[in-house]
Motif scaffolding. Structure first.
Motif, mmCIF file in Angstrom:
data_model
loop_
_atom_site.group_PDB
_atom_site.id
_atom_site.type_symbol
_atom_site.label_atom_id
_atom_site.label_comp_id
_atom_site.label_asym_id
_atom_site.label_seq_id
_atom_site.Cartn_x
_atom_site.Cartn_y
_atom_site.Cartn_z
ATOM 1 N N PRO A 43 49.908 -73.961 9.339
ATOM 2 C CA PRO A 43 49.921 -75.122 9.914
ATOM 3 C C PRO A 43 51.303 -75.615 9.716
ATOM 4 N N ASP A 44 51.859 -75.996 10.891
ATOM 5 C CA ASP A 44 53.112 -76.503 10.757
ATOM 6 C C ASP A 44 53.516 -77.673 9.716
ATOM 7 N N TYR A 45 52.661 -78.429 9.445
ATOM 8 C CA TYR A 45 52.743 -79.714 8.400
ATOM 9 C C TYR A 45 52.847 -79.086 7.177
ATOM 10 N N LEU A 46 52.097 -77.923 6.710
ATOM 11 C CA LEU A 46 52.140 -77.363 5.505
ATOM 12 C C LEU A 46 53.462 -76.665 5.185
ATOM 13 N N LEU A 47 54.175 -76.188 6.225
ATOM 14 C CA LEU A 47 55.455 -75.600 5.749
ATOM 15 C C LEU A 47 56.385 -76.670 5.549
ATOM 16 N N ARG A 48 56.234 -77.879 6.253
ATOM 17 C CA ARG A 48 57.197 -78.880 6.034
ATOM 18 C C ARG A 48 57.019 -79.547 4.675
ATOM 19 N N LEU A 49 55.739 -79.574 4.304
ATOM 20 C CA LEU A 49 55.583 -80.140 2.773
ATOM 21 C C LEU A 49 56.052 -79.135 1.613
ATOM 22 N N MET A 50 55.778 -77.968 1.825
ATOM 23 C CA MET A 50 56.383 -76.799 1.309
ATOM 24 C C MET A 50 57.710 -77.034 0.898
ATOM 25 N N ALA A 51 58.462 -76.997 2.095
ATOM 26 C CA ALA A 51 59.872 -77.170 2.273
ATOM 27 C C ALA A 51 60.462 -78.402 1.320
ATOM 28 N N TYR A 52 59.846 -79.411 1.608
ATOM 29 C CA TYR A 52 60.177 -80.691 1.143
ATOM 30 C C TYR A 52 59.951 -80.596 -0.340
ATOM 31 N N LYS A 53 59.029 -79.879 -1.115
ATOM 32 C CA LYS A 53 58.729 -79.983 -2.231
ATOM 33 C C LYS A 53 59.877 -79.036 -3.005
ATOM 34 N N VAL A 54 60.139 -78.036 -2.319
ATOM 35 C CA VAL A 54 61.107 -76.888 -2.784
ATOM 36 C C VAL A 54 62.424 -77.788 -2.923
ATOM 37 N N ASN A 55 63.057 -78.447 -1.704
ATOM 38 C CA ASN A 55 63.985 -79.303 -1.764
ATOM 39 C C ASN A 55 64.137 -80.296 -2.736
ATOM 40 N N VAL A 56 63.065 -81.078 -2.774
ATOM 41 C CA VAL A 56 62.950 -82.016 -4.008
ATOM 42 C C VAL A 56 63.397 -81.591 -5.323
ATOM 43 N N GLU A 57 62.684 -80.608 -5.819
ATOM 44 C CA GLU A 57 62.777 -79.912 -7.104
ATOM 45 C C GLU A 57 64.172 -79.265 -7.220
ATOM 46 N N LYS A 58 64.720 -78.757 -6.276
ATOM 47 C CA LYS A 58 66.231 -78.241 -6.276
ATOM 48 C C LYS A 58 67.407 -79.379 -6.484
ATOM 49 N N LEU A 59 66.954 -80.568 -5.704
ATOM 50 C CA LEU A 59 67.822 -81.898 -5.882
ATOM 51 C C LEU A 59 67.668 -82.092 -7.382
ATOM 52 N N ALA A 60 66.299 -82.310 -7.934
ATOM 53 C CA ALA A 60 66.264 -82.738 -9.201
ATOM 54 C C ALA A 60 66.883 -81.957 -10.275
ATOM 55 N N LYS A 61 66.728 -80.729 -10.119
ATOM 56 C CA LYS A 61 67.386 -79.556 -10.914
ATOM 57 C C LYS A 61 69.063 -80.009 -10.951
ATOM 58 N N ASN A 62 69.570 -80.069 -9.873
ATOM 59 C CA ASN A 62 70.977 -80.070 -9.770
ATOM 60 C C ASN A 62 71.477 -81.649 -10.391
#
Length: 64
Positions: A43-62
């Motif tokens: 599902p397209d929405y699942l890919l968007r959610l996964m990308a969001y989680k990855v990006n937020v965690e990268k941002l938090a790590k930085n």
């Protein structure tokens, strides 16, 4: 770019192999394999959610 290509790109951007990525998102390995090979469409929405989680965690790590 197809959804499966975007999924592969997302996984590679994390530096995780398929097994690690599946464990991280709690997705069955077979499902992930089918998505990446194009045997099933995720599902397209699942890919968007996964990308969001990855990006937020990268941002938090930085910010640490």
């Amino acid at each position: 770019m197809s959804i499966k290509d975007k999924l592969i790109e997302l996984r590679l951007s994390t530096g995780m192999n398929r097994k690690q990525f599946c464990e991280y998102f709690q997705i069955p390995y077979r499902t992930m394999t089918d998505w990446e090979l194009g045997n099933r469409t995720m599902p397209d929405y699942l890919l968007r959610l996964m990308a969001y989680k990855v990006n937020v965690e990268k941002l938090a790590k930085n910010c640490e």
